[in-house]
Enzyme design. Structure first.
Site, short mmCIF file in Angstrom:
data_model
loop_
_atom_site.label_atom_id
_atom_site.label_comp_id
_atom_site.label_asym_id
_atom_site.label_seq_id
_atom_site.Cartn_x
_atom_site.Cartn_y
_atom_site.Cartn_z
N GLY A 164 -36.49 9.57 -11.10
CA GLY A 164 -37.18 8.80 -12.13
C GLY A 164 -38.18 9.63 -12.92
O GLY A 164 -38.24 10.86 -12.79
N ARG B 205 -39.85 18.57 -19.11
CA ARG B 205 -38.48 18.03 -19.15
C ARG B 205 -38.20 17.30 -17.84
O ARG B 205 -38.81 17.62 -16.83
CB ARG B 205 -37.47 19.17 -19.29
CG ARG B 205 -37.65 20.04 -20.50
CD ARG B 205 -37.03 19.43 -21.72
NE ARG B 205 -37.23 20.27 -22.90
CZ ARG B 205 -36.87 19.91 -24.11
NH1 ARG B 205 -36.29 18.75 -24.31
NH2 ARG B 205 -37.09 20.71 -25.15
N ASP C 38 -41.80 10.41 -13.00
CA ASP C 38 -43.06 10.32 -12.26
C ASP C 38 -43.06 9.13 -11.29
O ASP C 38 -44.07 8.44 -11.14
CB ASP C 38 -44.24 10.23 -13.24
CG ASP C 38 -44.31 11.44 -14.16
OD1 ASP C 38 -44.55 11.26 -15.36
OD2 ASP C 38 -44.07 12.56 -13.67
N ASP D 296 -38.40 12.65 -7.84
CA ASP D 296 -37.11 11.98 -7.63
C ASP D 296 -36.44 11.84 -9.00
O ASP D 296 -36.87 12.43 -9.98
CB ASP D 296 -37.30 10.65 -6.89
CG ASP D 296 -38.06 9.62 -7.73
OD1 ASP D 296 -38.42 8.57 -7.16
OD2 ASP D 296 -38.29 9.84 -8.93
N ARG E 14 -27.27 17.94 -21.88
CA ARG E 14 -28.33 17.98 -20.85
C ARG E 14 -27.76 18.38 -19.49
O ARG E 14 -28.40 19.09 -18.71
CB ARG E 14 -29.01 16.61 -20.73
CG ARG E 14 -29.84 16.21 -21.91
CD ARG E 14 -31.01 17.18 -22.15
NE ARG E 14 -31.94 17.21 -21.03
CZ ARG E 14 -33.21 16.89 -21.12
NH1 ARG E 14 -33.69 16.46 -22.26
NH2 ARG E 14 -34.03 17.00 -20.08
N THR F 43 -47.08 17.73 -10.62
CA THR F 43 -48.46 17.28 -10.76
C THR F 43 -48.53 16.43 -12.02
O THR F 43 -47.89 16.72 -13.02
CB THR F 43 -49.44 18.47 -10.85
OG1 THR F 43 -50.74 17.97 -11.03
CG2 THR F 43 -49.09 19.45 -11.96
N HIS F 44 -49.24 15.32 -11.91
CA HIS F 44 -49.29 14.35 -13.01
C HIS F 44 -50.74 13.98 -13.29
O HIS F 44 -51.48 13.66 -12.34
CB HIS F 44 -48.45 13.11 -12.64
CG HIS F 44 -48.33 12.14 -13.77
ND1 HIS F 44 -47.72 12.44 -14.96
CD2 HIS F 44 -48.78 10.86 -13.90
CE1 HIS F 44 -47.78 11.42 -15.78
NE2 HIS F 44 -48.42 10.44 -15.17
C1 GRF Z 1 -51.16 19.16 -16.60
O1 GRF Z 1 -52.24 18.26 -16.72
C2 GRF Z 1 -49.97 18.47 -16.00
O2 GRF Z 1 -50.31 17.50 -15.04
C3 GRF Z 1 -49.37 17.80 -17.21
O3 GRF Z 1 -49.52 18.70 -18.27
C4 GRF Z 1 -50.62 19.55 -17.97
C5 GRF Z 1 -50.08 20.97 -17.96
O4 GRF Z 1 -51.14 21.83 -18.02
N1 GRF Z 1 -47.99 17.51 -16.98
P1 GRF Z 1 -50.89 23.42 -17.76
O5 GRF Z 1 -49.63 23.81 -18.55
O6 GRF Z 1 -50.71 23.61 -16.30
O7 GRF Z 1 -52.15 24.05 -18.30
#
Ligand code: GRF
Length: 202
Positions: free
Chosen positions: A142, A90, A144, A140, A64, A107-108
């Protein structure tokens, strides 16, 4: 501002960023898309937009740390002002954060700190929450756990399954990401002097 976007999947978030970048007033443009997977459909979106693509497969590296170093080189070579993990599946490592930390967002599909990791919509349904959402986080070391930059709430319906909920989240996540990336690109950001976890967008 120069954006580098990291992807692993369908790339709908990347698609939204590419669409936004057509408008110069948005203030950013995608200079490269990097993935851990050569078969990520998101890469087709980048190619269609004429954006350079670079694939760094985990399997090409002995461990890794070597992969993290290769990923770091590929991204740093593009000289990004801001790196966006948009469905990148990843964990970036110490080399990546050492070189690029502080200007990496992700983005989560949940209201962090709820439901970290790769199964957030399924975890929200399993937990039985009535409201979930999407979060833009600083990255960071961690999973998320970085400081929250922005969030938007999304209702959970009784008849939702993981797919229907994730689609509803993604419909809210795309405009949130476009708004936040544009503001960070145009005017930067800071953290509160009283609380380093409190991100301030001008
Ligand atoms: C998004 O909802 C993102 O937050 C999550 O996986 C999804 C990816 O969607 N980690 P895309 O590949 O942008 O369509």
């Amino acid at each position: 501002a120069r954006l580098v976007v990291l992807v692993s999947g369908t790339g709908t978030n990347l698609g939204a960023l590419l669409e936004a970048s057509v408008e110069p007033a948005w203030g950013a443009y995608v200079v490269g898309v990097v993935s851990d997977r050569a078969d990520a459909p998101a890469l087709r979106r980048a190619e269609a937009a004429g954006v350079p693509v670079h694939v760094v497969p985990v399997a090409d590296h002995p461990d890794r740390a070597a992969w993290d170093a290769a990923l770091t080189r590929a991204v740093a070579a593009l000289e990004p002002d801001l790196v966006v993990l948009a469905g990148f599946m990843r964990l970036v490592g110490p080399a990546f954060l050492g070189r690029l930390g502080g200007r990496v967002v992700t983005t989560h599909p949940a209201l962090s700190p709820s439901f970290p990791g790769v199964r957030a919509p399924a975890d929200a349904i399993a937990y039985g929450v009535k409201v979930t959402g999407a979060t833009v986080l600083l990255v960071d070391e961690g999973v998320d756990t970085g400081a929250v930059v922005a969030q938007t709430a999304v209702p959970v319906r009784d008849d939702d399954d993981t797919a229907s909920l994730h689609e509803r989240i993604k419909a809210a996540e795309r405009p949130l990401l476009v708004d936040v990336v544009g503001r960070m690109a145009r005017r930067g950001w800071s953290t509160s002097p009283d609380n380093p976890r409190k991100v301030l967008l001008p």
